[in-house]
Scaffold this active site. Sequence first.
Site, PDB file in Angstrom:
ATOM      1  N   HIS A  36     -34.219  31.265  13.758  1.00 39.27           N
ATOM      2  CA  HIS A  36     -34.674  29.879  13.908  1.00 39.27           C
ATOM      3  C   HIS A  36     -33.999  28.966  12.875  1.00 39.27           C
ATOM      4  CE1 HIS A  36     -37.214  26.343  14.304  1.00 39.27           C
ATOM      5  NE2 HIS A  36     -37.366  26.378  12.994  1.00 39.27           N
TER       6      HIS A  36
ATOM      7  N   HIS B 184     -31.501  25.101  12.826  1.00 41.22           N
ATOM      8  CA  HIS B 184     -31.466  23.937  11.934  1.00 41.22           C
ATOM      9  C   HIS B 184     -30.107  23.629  11.337  1.00 41.22           C
ATOM     10  CE1 HIS B 184     -35.709  22.797  11.622  1.00 41.22           C
ATOM     11  NE2 HIS B 184     -36.023  24.085  11.604  1.00 41.22           N
TER      12      HIS B 184
ATOM     13  N   GLU C 142     -37.686  19.285  14.855  1.00 40.07           N
ATOM     14  CA  GLU C 142     -38.048  20.514  15.559  1.00 40.07           C
ATOM     15  C   GLU C 142     -37.977  20.401  17.079  1.00 40.07           C
ATOM     16  OE1 GLU C 142     -38.303  23.367  14.236  1.00 40.07           O
ATOM     17  OE2 GLU C 142     -38.888  23.062  12.141  1.00 40.07           O
TER      18      GLU C 142
ATOM     19  N   SER D  97     -33.752  27.232  19.414  1.00 44.58           N
ATOM     20  CA  SER D  97     -33.904  28.631  19.025  1.00 44.58           C
ATOM     21  C   SER D  97     -34.869  29.372  19.950  1.00 44.58           C
ATOM     22  CB  SER D  97     -34.350  28.736  17.563  1.00 44.58           C
ATOM     23  OG  SER D  97     -35.581  28.059  17.354  1.00 44.58           O
TER      24      SER D  97
END
Length: 298
Positions: free
Chosen positions: A137, A142, A185, A204
């Site tokens: 993730h 990110h 997010e 993700s």
Amino acid sequence: MNDANAPRRVEHQQTDKGYVPVYTTAVVEQPWLDYSADDHATWGTLYARQRELLAGRACDEFLQAQDAMGMDARAIPRFDQLNEVLGATTGWTLVGVEGLLPELDFFDHLANRRFPVTWWIRRPDQIDYIAEPDLFHDLFGHVPLLMNPLFADYMQAYGRGGVKAHGIGPEALQNLTRLYWYTVEFGLIRQADGLRIYGAGIVSSKGESLHSLESAAPNRIGFELERIMRTRYRIDTFQKTYFVIDSFEQLMRATEPDFTPIYARLATQDTIPAGEVREDDHVHQRGSGEGWATDGDV
Ligand code: PHE
Ligand code: FE
């Protein structure tokens, strides 16, 4: 360090408030040589699957940045190698951590252009879902957009804003967290050829990559700062609403002003349920609401 049976989660401690996570704030060296063949295979499986899925679904900036960083399916990337590219491009540095950090530590890292990355990767039986952030993730989701100059600045500004909100109080912090949730997010962006994903929580996840763009269930609503900062969200199901930015410039411009008076204003207003559509929303798509749980917004 990489014993498959070793606990690889944030430790919990029993207190009179029940089990609470024991945060390890220390920055740790990525134990790259200790990753098992299974760990690398988990990365490879997830990487290949998401890349195939994200062509035409993730925004161009994300896909290009991921290639430019030299991530691939063969092995878990080395933080020190990524840091050479990242440092030369936008001046960000990845630092290894055990897991989620206390808010102020997290903000302080971002404010100094350091991005904390969980060093461990999920087990093979957690390929499709893991509740807490792991290396896949953090790194796959990110890190690529930290290569983009605008987004890199946004993340630093968010960190500085976080330090400030922390000093103002828990409500301000909650408002700011919602902004993070619905942009960093779970953000969508309108590209010339249609809606694309830029949020790390979406890219993700196979399920949410499809759901966020193709499902009839969720609302897709144009970005509006204060509206977002009032909107509750989901942590254990797909989002009921996604907010769509027109560009990273729009995101920068909208979040540039001092939030202090905004926090004061928001303190007098109600929160908005995760799935609500309002009269003044710019609606890209009104969700059917199919499959929504009736409670559980946070
Ligand atoms: N401008 C915000 C403030 O004054 C900081 C911020 C910038 C927050 C970018 C989020 C994203 O608090
Ligand atoms: Fe995340």
